[in-house]
Design an enzyme around this catalytic site. Structure first.
Site, PDB file in Angstrom:
ATOM      1  CD  GLU A 103     -26.685 -49.099  25.223  1.00 33.50           C
ATOM      2  OE1 GLU A 103     -25.494 -49.384  25.482  1.00 33.50           O
ATOM      3  OE2 GLU A 103     -27.570 -49.084  26.081  1.00 33.50           O
ATOM      4  CD  GLU A 123     -25.176 -54.098  25.682  1.00 34.12           C
ATOM      5  OE1 GLU A 123     -25.793 -54.863  24.917  1.00 34.12           O
ATOM      6  OE2 GLU A 123     -24.980 -52.898  25.410  1.00 34.12           O
TER       7      GLU A 123
END
Ligand code: T1G
Length: 694
Positions: A103, A123
């Site tokens: 990210e 995730e």
């Protein structure tokens, strides 16, 4: 040290340095903000590279922080600062840029990566979702469908594949830092290319795209919460302005983060890393070198075990008693490889290479140079005795002698040799070339380096090795007895086989307990009950299965067991014949049948398992409750989003409630099988959890 800033002429490098995987801890986040401020303020710096020391780019947020209150600055704050940065920014990726690490890279203008690097947003495997802009930026960069696939699978993406998708701008072979600085220098003077500024239009998607994705995901990720929230977040990326999409992502992230599934999956993440840590094993113990392996027995288990080593490129000698058995075994191995190749997961060359690593033999002399010998012969001590006495004569000094037995005593087997320190159990789970669990059973005299070697071998053949002490059934099968006993008693007391199995499947098991018996073969239990000492098991619970075996209903392999099966099918079909046998058997034992609730089915099956698990822990057969959880996840398909049987008992039910229900079942069914484990009673009395058990 968590990060430092250095100038390379007109390009600055913000170095992150937080071994072992550059997890984005609070200190790293502070260092990043400081570095961005320094680079912004330094007018000589015209562009910035973000790079990481050590073996990998940032591998994600620091998962150890999840259990406590959030620590500021948050990663979204850091990424906001990155967005506000005025000069071109390049991420220099090596190793595994996962989760928050990827990210951060997505918030840079460009991403350059070593060709052997990987990126990804795993995730979902922790029960959460990318919470630092990943659900908003990745779709903008690679498209909605590819982004959804990446986030819902959570799987790594190779750098070349990521470049294909548009997530990596340049692949680098050679010096990554040099290449990244040069790349950044070329961008000096050009405007920021913020991913957030790319627009996404809902019209670019077919009507009903997200609802179709929800339905598909509900099937593929049965019972899971966060995959559905990922779809919600990506839908926001398409339908809302960026800032609102980010807010939506944050809300969904916290919804996932507080879910029981997230806590369970994060428990599993650390539990599967704990299993390799053996209490009391001296740090300087080195595994023995295993360059060649031999397997005794080319049956289903032996053949599957041999495949694991061939898959890892380790030469393996496969011994059988006759040519017919050997040919059959090799034929099954080849058929398995060809089936994998037919799915495009192996090339025909790879099939031949792996087959070439498996050397068939009929002679024990061919095992003389093997570093590790694993027997997978009949499950009787009589046969094991012959095998290990022969191995004691034939195997070279220092060879490790392992038994694949699923419940026989490793100490008895070791006693058949003059080298008990070199003997241990390596219990594979069927199908051995598929199931990831490997129970490593330490004998009373197994040497520490032999244990360390087995753990090292497990890692090399991509198994999850869990060390177990020596008792009947070790960890998994010993606990399974309680689970199977209660499942079998419930159908006598009034539940149908399908009612029991449907309750277990709804809970998250891959199949019900009776269907599992049909798959394994009812004759296995039948034989075991005949061999067992009277009083060591509940005869009533085996009565129906024994009758079915005597009727020739052995399970799937005879197209009839607790259920009927169509030829070549595995779908269980309720059987009137079985219903009648159940009723007759219940009458024979004077059992008055009654309605049973789903809650009772689940409690009886899982609390019987957990109560034994407490004894396995108390006796030191398992080092940790979390090891038991890993055994059940990787050996029996227990749903990871419930953390494992021990985690479920402690965190979903609560140990006080578990004890209270076990005491109730002891009142109803007698103390023989329902006496609460003294460990469970102590933990509840002291208000402790399993982590404080020993
Ligand atoms: N946080 C904290 N510790 C970590 C960690 C992490 N993210 N990843 C690994 N470790 C520890 C691990 O516990 C072990 O510790 C040691 O590092 C070596 O790990 C905002 C919220 C990177 C592929 O899920 O996949 O970012 O046992 O044995 O086999 O959206 O670690 O030595 O004490 O696994 O070489 C997302 C998880 C987080 C990646 C390396 N990221 N890690 O594998 O070593 S959530 C992940 C891995 C997130 C954002 C969200 C693997 C690896 P110890 P290891 P490895």
């Amino acid at each position: 040290m968590s990060g430092r800033f250095e100038a390379h002429g007109d390009v600055g490098i913000l170095w992150i340095d937080n071994p072992p995987v550059n997890a984005i801890s609070q200190a790293v986040r502070v260092a990043m903000l400081d570095g961005l401020k320094q680079a912004e303020a330094d007018s000589a710096i015209k562009a910035l590279v973000i790079a990481c020391a050590g073996r990998t780019f940032m591998a994600g947020a620091d998962i150890t922080e999840f259990s406590g209150p959030p620590k500021l600055p948050s990663l979204p704050e850091v990424i906001d600062a990155l967005d506000a940065f005025s000069k071109p920014v390049v991420a220099a990726i090596h190793g595994t840029a996962f989760g928050g690490g990827f990210e951060v890279a997505l918030a840079c203008d460009y991403r350059v990566a070593l060709a052997n690097a990987q990126v990804g947003l795993p995730e979902v495997k922790l029960g959460i979702l990318p919470g630092a802009g990943g659900t908003q930026r990745l779709p903008r960069l690679v498209g909605v469908e590819a982004a959804l696939q990446a986030m819902i699978s959570g799987e790594p993406i190779s750098a070349p594949a990521a470049q294909e998708m548009g997530a990596i701008d340049k692949l680098v072979v050679g010096d990554l830092t040099e290449a990244a600085v040069a790349f950044a220098r070329e961008k000096i003077g050009s405007p920021r290319r913020r991913v957030r500024d790319i627009t996404l239009s809902p019209n670019s998607l077919p009507a009903g795209f997200f609802d179709a994705a929800r339905q598909r995901t509900a099937k593929e990720k049965r019972n899971l919460f966060s995959p559905q929230r990922i779809i919600d977040a990506v839908e926001a990326a398409v339908t809302l302005p960026f800032a609102q999409g980010i807010q939506r992502e944050q809300d969904l992230f916290f919804e996932c983060a507080k879910s029981s599934q997230a806590k369970a999956l994060q428990h599993v993440f650390f539990a599967e890393r704990q299993v390799a840590k053996i209490p009391g094993l001296p740090a300087d113990v080195k595994p023995r070198a295993i360059k060649s392996v031999a397997i005794i027995g080319a049956g289903t288990m032996g053949g599957g075990i041999a495949m694991n080593f061939a898959n890892a490129g380790i030469p393996v000698t496969l011994l059988e008693v006759n040519q017919e058995g050997l040919d059959r075994g090799l034929g099954v191995i080849r058929k398995n490889y060809e089936a994998t190749a037919a799915k495009g997961r192996l090339t025909s060359e790879q099939v031949e290479t792996r087959m070439g690593l498996i050397k068939p033999t009929l002679s024990y002399d061919a095992l003389a140079d093997a570093d590790l010998i694993i027997e997978a012969v009949f499950e009787t001590l009589e046969v094991k005795k012959k095998v290990f006495e022969t191995l004691d004569r034939v195997a070279k000094k220092g060879a490790i002698l392992a038994s694949n037995t699923s419940y026989l005593s490793i100490d008895t087997i070791a006693g058949y040799t003059s080298r008990p320190e070199d003997v241990l159990g390596m219990h594979f789970f069927s199908p051995a070339n598929v199931m990831k669990l490997l129970e490593i059973v330490r004998g009373a005299r197994t040497a520490p380096d032999v244990l360390a070697t087995a753990l090292d071998v497990a890692k090399r053949i991509k198994k999850v090795g869990v060390v177990a002490g020596n008792c009947h059934g070790f960890i998994g099968n010993r606990m399974l007895e309680g689970y199977g006993r209660e499942g079998s008693l419930l159908i006598l007391e009034g539940a149908t086989p399908q009612q029991v199995d449907q309750a277990l499947v709804k809970f998250g098991m891959p199949m019900g307990v009776l269907q599992m018996f049909d798959l394994a073969g009812l004759d296995i239990g039948y034989k075991s009950r005949k061999d067992r000492e009277p009083g060591t098991f509940d005869v009533k619970s085996g009565a129906v299965a024994d009758k079915l075996v005597e009727m020739g209903r052995l399970g799937q392999k005879t197209k009839a067991g607790f259920y009927d099966y169509e030829a070549g099918q595995r779908t269980p079909i309720p059987s009137d014949v079985v219903a009648k046998v159940i009723e007759e058997t219940a009458a024979q034992y004077g059992i008055k049948r009654r309605e049973l609730s789903e809650q009772e089915i689940l409690e009886r099956c899982f609390l019987a398992m957990v109560n034994i698990g407490c004894e396995v822990l108390r006796e030191g057969i398992a080092y940790r409750a979390s090891d038991i959880d890993i055994v059940y996840l990787y050996g029996y398909g227990f749903p990871a989003h419930r953390g494992g049987p021990m985690f479920w008992a402690e965190h979903e039910l609560g140990l006080p409630k578990a004890l209270e229900r076990i005491r109730e079942y002891a009142r109803q069914h007698g103390p023989r099988w329902w006496t609460p484990s003294p460990l469970l009673e102590r933990l509840v009395a002291e208000g402790k959890g399993f982590a404080q058990a020993i």
